[in-house]
Enzyme design. Structure first.
Site, PDB file in Angstrom:
ATOM      1  N   HIS A   1     -27.106 118.336  73.450  1.00  0.00           N
ATOM      2  CA  HIS A   1     -25.907 117.585  73.835  1.00  0.00           C
ATOM      3  C   HIS A   1     -24.798 118.505  74.348  1.00  0.00           C
ATOM      4  O   HIS A   1     -24.273 118.311  75.433  1.00  0.00           O
ATOM      5  CB  HIS A   1     -25.395 116.784  72.634  1.00  0.00           C
ATOM      6  CG  HIS A   1     -24.223 115.934  72.978  1.00  0.00           C
ATOM      7  ND1 HIS A   1     -24.356 114.617  73.344  1.00  0.00           N
ATOM      8  CD2 HIS A   1     -22.907 116.220  73.057  1.00  0.00           C
ATOM      9  CE1 HIS A   1     -23.148 114.128  73.625  1.00  0.00           C
ATOM     10  NE2 HIS A   1     -22.254 115.088  73.454  1.00  0.00           N
TER      11      HIS A   1
ATOM     12  N   HIS B   1     -21.032 120.834  77.998  1.00  0.00           N
ATOM     13  CA  HIS B   1     -19.766 121.571  77.882  1.00  0.00           C
ATOM     14  C   HIS B   1     -19.980 123.068  78.009  1.00  0.00           C
ATOM     15  O   HIS B   1     -19.285 123.845  77.382  1.00  0.00           O
ATOM     16  CB  HIS B   1     -19.104 121.275  76.531  1.00  0.00           C
ATOM     17  CG  HIS B   1     -18.753 119.837  76.331  1.00  0.00           C
ATOM     18  ND1 HIS B   1     -17.722 119.233  77.006  1.00  0.00           N
ATOM     19  CD2 HIS B   1     -19.299 118.880  75.541  1.00  0.00           C
ATOM     20  CE1 HIS B   1     -17.648 117.959  76.636  1.00  0.00           C
ATOM     21  NE2 HIS B   1     -18.600 117.726  75.758  1.00  0.00           N
TER      22      HIS B   1
ATOM     23  N   LYS C   1     -18.752 112.363  85.388  1.00  0.00           N
ATOM     24  CA  LYS C   1     -18.075 112.629  84.109  1.00  0.00           C
ATOM     25  C   LYS C   1     -16.591 112.770  84.446  1.00  0.00           C
ATOM     26  O   LYS C   1     -16.187 113.747  85.088  1.00  0.00           O
ATOM     27  CB  LYS C   1     -18.614 113.911  83.453  1.00  0.00           C
ATOM     28  CG  LYS C   1     -17.918 114.214  82.125  1.00  0.00           C
ATOM     29  CD  LYS C   1     -18.884 114.703  81.070  1.00  0.00           C
ATOM     30  CE  LYS C   1     -18.160 114.772  79.721  1.00  0.00           C
ATOM     31  NZ  LYS C   1     -19.041 115.010  78.594  1.00  0.00           N
TER      32      LYS C   1
END
Length: 285
Positions: free
Chosen positions: A158, A174, A220
């Site tokens: 993730h 990220h 995003k």
């Protein structure tokens, strides 16, 4: 705004200074922030593109490949099925790769500082092999993102690789190395920076950014990420915050180098759900 956590600020600043593998802006890489991102909603398929060029103008790939923590990290990025709801299959080779990566980061000063701190708090196992098991469980143990699904996700996937949910939204992603590699393959399209209230635009030396991008046909609207830091730095930082708290969501305000950040960690049972930095301000403003 939450009060600054001085104890963590001190630890994370020590880790930042000890991060000999960190890439230096203008020296090991150059970014091109370009225009400010336009309005977007999660799940949009098209938004205004205010950045004609890539975010990463160049990255010293020789250095990426020659540093063991980066090289072993990069080998993990192709191990995941990015769509949630699709069960992950972990091969024996992938388990070996996960272990090689953990061995590499555990040999760094950054992880040693984090481990020593957690030991003082009685939150980590003193023996490195046991601590490694603990890290494996937090980051690599599979779980189902949605109840009733087969195990389709883990903290590492993730946070560092990114996932998509039902073809409607981008989750996580990220990490700057993954962003760079995906951008290089034209899988990611950088749309522009997301500005904060107090500062008009980031500059090319900022090592924490909020950005907008599209990936796998989805947008995003805002994703925040460290730029240039080593994988061990992010791993150490998020692990410390995860282990310090039992809450579902932990937000700690810290000052690292010139950045005032909120570090956000969501837990999924005994595992990391997501983790990312939010830039509040920099002393150069």
């Amino acid at each position: 705004r939450r009060a600054l956590n001085r104890e963590l600020s001190k630890l994370f600043s020590e880790m930042w200074d000890a991060d000999v593998h960190r890439f230096r802006p203008g020296e090991d890489y150059t970014i091109d922030v370009q225009g400010k991102a336009g309005p977007a909603q999660q799940g949009d398929s098209a938004v205004q593109d205010n950045a004609a060029r890539h975010l990463f103008h160049n990255v010293n790939e020789e250095r990426l490949k020659s540093i063991k923590t980066f090289a072993t990290f990069i080998s993990l990025l192709d191990n995941y099925e990015t769509s949630t709801g699709v069960a992950e299959v972990v091969t024996p080779e992938e388990i070996v790769e996960n272990n090689c990566f953990l061995d590499a980061i555990l040999a760094t000063e950054v992880m040693r500082l984090a481990h020593d701190y957690l030991l003082r708090k009685n939150l980590a196992k003193p023996n490195l092999a046991d601590f490694k098991h603990q890290l494996y469980d937090i980051w690599f143990q599979l779980y189902a993102r949605k109840e009733g699904d087969r195990p389709d996700s883990c903290g590492f996937e993730h946070v560092f690789v990114g996932e998509t949910r039902r073809g409607k939204e981008i989750l996580g992603l990220h990490n700057w190395v993954q962003f760079y590699l995906q951008e290089k393959r034209d899988q990611i399209d950088y749309k522009g920076y997301v500005a904060r209230k107090s500062k008009t635009r980031p500059d090319k030396d900022d090592q924490v950014l909020s950005i907008q991008f599209s990936w796998k046909g989805l947008v995003k609207p805002t994703g925040s990420t460290f730029i240039g830091v080593s994988p061990e730095f992010e791993f150490a930082l998020y692990t410390v915050i995860f282990l310090l708290s039992e809450e579902r969501v932990t937000r700690e305000t810290v000052k690292i180098d010139e950045y005032e950040l909120q570090i956000v960690v969501w837990r999924h049972g005994h595992h990391i759900g997501t983790a990312y930095p939010v830039l509040l301000s920099t002393t150069s403003e």
